[in-house]
Scaffold this active site. Structure first.
Site, PDB file in Angstrom:
ATOM      1  N   HIS A 274      35.964  41.672  43.433  1.00  0.00           N
ATOM      2  CA  HIS A 274      35.754  42.253  44.756  1.00  0.00           C
ATOM      3  C   HIS A 274      35.258  41.257  45.781  1.00  0.00           C
ATOM      4  O   HIS A 274      35.081  41.608  46.943  1.00  0.00           O
ATOM      5  CB  HIS A 274      34.751  43.409  44.649  1.00  0.00           C
ATOM      6  CG  HIS A 274      33.389  42.968  44.200  1.00  0.00           C
ATOM      7  ND1 HIS A 274      33.163  42.383  42.984  1.00  0.00           N
ATOM      8  CD2 HIS A 274      32.181  43.023  44.812  1.00  0.00           C
ATOM      9  CE1 HIS A 274      31.880  42.108  42.853  1.00  0.00           C
ATOM     10  NE2 HIS A 274      31.255  42.480  43.951  1.00  0.00           N
ATOM     11  N   CYS A 275      35.024  40.001  45.386  1.00  0.00           N
ATOM     12  CA  CYS A 275      34.406  39.051  46.314  1.00  0.00           C
ATOM     13  C   CYS A 275      35.240  37.797  46.553  1.00  0.00           C
ATOM     14  O   CYS A 275      35.735  37.564  47.656  1.00  0.00           O
ATOM     15  CB  CYS A 275      33.016  38.640  45.807  1.00  0.00           C
ATOM     16  SG  CYS A 275      31.751  39.901  46.037  1.00  0.00           S
ATOM     17  N   ILE A 276      35.373  36.968  45.530  1.00  0.00           N
ATOM     18  CA  ILE A 276      35.888  35.613  45.732  1.00  0.00           C
ATOM     19  C   ILE A 276      37.313  35.583  46.286  1.00  0.00           C
ATOM     20  O   ILE A 276      37.613  34.748  47.144  1.00  0.00           O
ATOM     21  CB  ILE A 276      35.769  34.793  44.431  1.00  0.00           C
ATOM     22  CG1 ILE A 276      34.299  34.701  44.026  1.00  0.00           C
ATOM     23  CG2 ILE A 276      36.328  33.387  44.621  1.00  0.00           C
ATOM     24  CD1 ILE A 276      34.061  34.004  42.710  1.00  0.00           C
TER      25      ILE A 276
END
Length: 437
Positions: A274-276
């Site tokens: 969900h981030c990188i």
């Protein structure tokens, strides 16, 4: 006593009621920790199924201890609802909603806008609002603040607004919500002060105060962009090492013996989570407002996004060496989660690998002990169990997620060919034909 002092007193005496908007991978662990710290917590979510599960003490997030959730529900410390009118009951609220990219790779802040709007409807004086969702620098000032001030509240005096980025790392056995250091930046000093007071009374990790929400927002994106770029470097090294006949994993092991100036990052089939894969593009989008082109970030994205295709091309060449075409070959894909020992398939590069295998006519089965089924393109795929029979009938075993509970001895013993994109077999005897990324 001023509103600031009243709110700080409520927090320090654990009399404050805390709200958490969004009960996903970030919000539910935070809600549970706040309840465990002795606060009455109200969790808000638009999904009725989530709310029902929470209120029944049913856990759906890997980083939450089942017993902790159950105990907090039974004790009445935590309750979930879809009714945003109950915002009127809380003294502080954290916004932990998704911030995805749209189809044009631009930030979709609709969830933040919607949450801020709902909170504003029922907000009252002496309230703290903290945005935790990862986003571009300026979001707290541009979206959250106007929503609250439109109601007549004055930031830093009658309402306190801050940004504190989530730092959830699913599957991390050492750092959880409770003990991970927290960065806090308020719109005013009083906003920072009260937000930091709340986190210091909930968490064990250090609370680091910065001068503004924009600094905290940029800090979060910098963290993930750092990983994004260094993983891209590792992936590019893997591609070059493959062409040169050099083991990139051995190269990295050698490089990390240096006690300074080097941090080990590893190649893989692509980026997920969900981030990188997402957060750096918030920055590239925002940079255009300042007439700046973030070339390094975008190039890293190109490299990381190309890895699924590189993996399938490698698989095709491996099969060709055995006189087999990719089309019609039986491939067993080990792991669909984006990282080891979790059930999260969001943005998993394995989904892209499967799509390419589909187009190339390969016959594949997916094994993942953490994922029973998942959606890929327009179909739902059921995972299967790893058996000796499945291994023996496979033309190629492709390891895409290095789950700890895979039986690597069994895989090594009975596989015809193993293509290991994670260096998962480093501790076991290798099969006759073993190829690493």
């Amino acid at each position: 006593m001023s509103l600031l002092e009243q709110l700080k007193s409520k927090i320090e005496n654990h009399e404050a009621v805390i709200g958490v908007v969004g009960l996903g991978y970030v919000g539910l662990p935070l809600a549970v920790e706040k309840a465990k710290a002795g606060y009455k917590v109200i969790g808000f979510d638009v999904q009725e199924s989530r709310v029902e599960q929470v209120n029944m003490g049913i856990n759906y997030i890997g980083d939450v201890v089942n017993e902790d959730l159950s105990q907090m529900i039974k004790s009445g410390q935590l309750v979930a609802t879809t009714d945003y009118a109950r915002i009127a009951e809380v003294d502080a609220v954290a916004i932990c909603v998704p911030t995805p990219l749209d189809i044009y790779q631009q930030p979709d802040t609709s969830y933040v806008k919607s949450s801020a709007g709902e909170i504003a409807k029922y907000a009252h004086e002496g309230m703290l609002i903290v945005l935790e969702s990862t986003t571009y620098p300026g979001t707290t000032e541009e979206i959250v603040r106007p929503a609250l001030e439109a109601k007549g509240l004055k930031t830093g005096e009658t309402v306190f607004i801050a940004y504190s980025p989530e730092r959830v790392d699913p599957g991390n056995k050492h750092f959880k919500t409770k003990n991970t250091p927290k960065v806090v930046g308020g719109i005013t000093k009083s906003c920072t002060e009260v937000a930091a007071t709340l986190y210091r009374n909930v968490l064990e990790g250090d609370v680091y105060e910065v001068s503004s929400p924009a600094v905290a927002e940029m800090e979060k994106i910098f963290e993930n962009t750092f990983r994004h770029i260094n993983i891209a470097l590792a992936n590019e090294m893997a591609i070059l090492c493959d062409k040169m006949g050099i083991d990139v994993w051995e190269v990295i092991d050698a490089a990390k013996t240096k006690p300074y100036g080097f941090m080990a990052f590893y190649p893989g089939p692509g980026l997920g989570g969900h981030c990188i894969p997402i957060d750096p593009f918030y920055l590239t989008w925002k940079a255009r407002e300042y007439n700046y082109h973030t070339r390094l970030i975008e190039l890293a994205g190109e490299i990381n996004n190309s890895m699924p295709e590189f993996v399938v091309n490698r698989a095709m060449h491996i099969l060709n060496e055995d006189g087999r075409a990719l089309k019609g070959s039986k491939i067993t894909v080990l792991g669909v989660a984006y990282k080891k020992d979790i059930d999260d398939v969001r943005e998993s590069p394995v989904l892209n690998i499967l799509e390419i295998l589909d187009k190339q006519g390969a016959e594949y089965k997916v094994v993942d002990p953490y994922v029973k089924s998942f959606r890929c393109s327009d179909k739902v795929i059921e995972t299967v169990n790893l058996t000796e029979e499945l291994i023996k009938e496979s033309d190629l075993i492709m390891i895409t997620t290095d789950h700890s509970n895979f039986d690597y001895e069994l895989i090594s013993k009975h596989s015809r060919v193993v293509f290991d994109t994670r260096n998962a077999l480093k501790e076991v005897n290798k099969p006759k034909k073993y190829i690493k990324l």
